[in-house]
Write an enzyme that holds these catalytic residues in place. Structure first.
Site, mmCIF file in Angstrom:
data_model
loop_
_atom_site.group_PDB
_atom_site.id
_atom_site.type_symbol
_atom_site.label_atom_id
_atom_site.label_comp_id
_atom_site.label_asym_id
_atom_site.label_seq_id
_atom_site.Cartn_x
_atom_site.Cartn_y
_atom_site.Cartn_z
ATOM 1 C CB SER A 88 0.357 7.172 -8.853
ATOM 2 O OG SER A 88 0.926 6.774 -10.431
ATOM 3 C CG HIS A 101 -2.347 7.557 -5.692
ATOM 4 N ND1 HIS A 101 -1.278 7.332 -4.689
ATOM 5 C CD2 HIS A 101 -1.869 6.708 -6.670
ATOM 6 C CE1 HIS A 101 -0.196 5.935 -5.386
ATOM 7 N NE2 HIS A 101 -0.692 6.026 -6.519
ATOM 8 C CE LYS A 151 -0.163 2.873 -3.218
ATOM 9 N NZ LYS A 151 -0.052 2.592 -5.271
HETATM 10 C C1 LIG Z 1 0.619 1.689 -5.866
HETATM 11 C C2 LIG Z 1 -0.316 1.362 -6.629
HETATM 12 C C3 LIG Z 1 -0.429 -0.203 -7.567
HETATM 13 C C4 LIG Z 1 0.221 -1.338 -6.286
HETATM 14 O O1 LIG Z 1 -0.655 -1.473 -5.067
HETATM 15 P P1 LIG Z 1 0.440 -2.669 -4.961
HETATM 16 O O2 LIG Z 1 -0.773 -3.100 -3.382
HETATM 17 O O3 LIG Z 1 1.525 -1.851 -3.775
HETATM 18 O O4 LIG Z 1 0.501 -3.603 -5.327
HETATM 19 C C5 LIG Z 1 -1.277 -0.058 -8.554
HETATM 20 N N1 LIG Z 1 -1.900 1.427 -8.959
HETATM 21 C C6 LIG Z 1 -1.446 2.167 -8.317
HETATM 22 C C7 LIG Z 1 -2.065 3.407 -9.201
HETATM 23 C C8 LIG Z 1 -0.827 2.616 -7.732
HETATM 24 O O5 LIG Z 1 -0.378 3.393 -6.855
#
Ligand SMILES: *Cc1c(COP(=O)(O)O)cnc(C)c1O
Length: 383
Positions: free
Chosen positions: A163, A191, A234
């Site tokens: 990330s 991602h 995302k």
């Molecule tokens: C953003 C993220 C999460 C958490 O997801 P949410 O839906 O925002 O709670 C989990 N793992 C990774 C690698 C992330 O970047």
């Protein structure tokens, strides 16, 4: 500190610019990689579901919070990533925190990449399994650690796309290692889903393992120990996450993950918007192509500007510009802010000491001119 009260400047700008205290900021901070968060089709799907279901799910999915919208979403998610079954969670954080303790417990061992996301780490802690932190992307070290381990059950845990760095884990090699050592593999594709793969299926399709056409022949019968997880707030532009893989594993997680059982389901409107998002992700490759063009523009622009800072190699929407010290990273962030450009400075402990960075996050909603504006603003920052 996050800026207070971000307001979209103008809907036609699709969420790439905000007004902060009345002043325009061009943002490179969101994870809305495909620009779907304000997509009219998704919004219409949510509104239609509100008309049919109201705004609340009223209970846990295991009681009466699981609507036909949720059911159809899970079917569509499984079909998209090419795995037999999927289970929707209201948040990615909740999915990981519930998932790891559902899979392993006391007496088991977890092997976790040093750069894994915080919620995987929290899930591991809650599981009470023995933790082995493996140096980032070091397959040799992982092999040795797995070979030396006598635990009853072993689980390897990794971000698929890291990330804060944007690099992609070597999933085929990890699957082969796990096969050899009789270990489970959990990949978090927060991602990669929507961004990688010919139809946005994510990291598995990026490597030709599975996708809209199902599991590739070379991998058939070899994914029984794979636990695939991806988030939907995302690239998919909405919220939540899903776990996918072997039907018995998914059923087990549904019956064991406390964050699934003891939390109110997401509203049906979210599931409806997500189903529309999957359609867009599958059928509009131009969004991924545009993201690729933005990435090239940024990398070429920054190279031509010959700045003292370097971009990490990354084929994803995450383009980290390494600054070094915290003080310098904050100074560059502030200088960009003065020029109306918002890029978050990410510092330790989120990233290793001495690698404070600007995490430039591109979105298909950006234009080439937006990227040029960022490059010009960086070039004007005092070195
Ligand atoms: C953003 C993220 C999460 C958490 O997801 P949410 O839906 O925002 O709670 C989990 N793992 C990774 C690698 C992330 O970047």
């Amino acid at each position: 500190m996050p800026p207070a009260a971000l307001q979209p400047e103008d809907e036609s700008l699709r969420g790439t610019t905000y007004l902060i205290d009345g002043q325009r900021r061009l943002s490179f901070g969101s994870n809305d990689y495909l620009g779907l968060s304000q997509h009219p089709g998704l919004m219409a799907a949510a509104q239609d579901a509100i008309a049919r279901y109201g705004v609340g799910a009223t209970a846990s999915p295991l009681v009466c919070g699981h609507s036909p919208e949720h059911e159809q979403l899970e079917v569509a998610l499984a079909a998209h990533v090419g795995l037999p079954r999927a289970l929707y969670f209201y948040a990615g954080y909740a999915a990981n925190v519930g998932l790891v303790p559902a899979l392993v417990g006391r007496g088991d061992a977890v092997f976790s990449d040093a750069l894994n996301h915080a919620c995987l780490i929290d899930g591991i802690r809650l599981s009470r399994a023995e933790l082995h932190v493996v140096p980032h992307a070091d397959l040799g070290a992982l092999d040795a650690a797995l070979a030396a381990c006598t635990a009853r059950r072993k689980l390897v845990v990794t971000d698929a796309v890291f990330s804060m760095d944007g690099n992609v884990a070597d999933v085929p090699a990890l699957l082969a290692l796990c096969e050899r050592h009789d270990a489970w593999l959990l990949i978090d594709d927060a991602h990669g889903y929507g961004v990688l793969g010919p139809h946005g299926e994510g990291t598995l399709a990026h490597f030709g393992i599975a996708g809209v056409n199902g599991v590739a022949p070379a991998w058939q019968g070899r994914l029984g120990r794979l636990v695939y997880m991806a988030t939907l707030g995302k690239a998919a532009g909405v919220s939540g996450a899903f776990v996918a893989g072997d039907p018995a594993m998914v059923e087990w997680v549904m019956q064991k993950a406390r964050t699934y059982m003891f939390a109110t389901a997401a509203p049906a409107m979210i599931a409806a918007a997500l189903r529309a998002a999957i359609d867009v992700i599958r059928h509009e490759p131009q969004r991924r192509n545009h993201l690729g063009a933005l990435r090239t523009r940024l990398r070429e622009g920054l190279a031509a500007a010959s700045l003292p800072w370097h971009l990490l190699p990354s084929d994803t929407a995450i383009q980290p510009l390494i600054i070094g010290s915290n003080v310098d990273a904050l100074a560059v962030m502030a200088q960009l802010d003065e020029q109306g450009v918002w890029v978050p400075a990410i510092r330790p402990p989120t990233v290793p000491e001495g690698t404070a960075r600007l995490r430039i996050s591109l979105s298909a909603a950006h234009t080439l001119a937006h990227v040029d504006e960022l490059v010009a603003a960086l070039a004007r920052c005092p070195r």
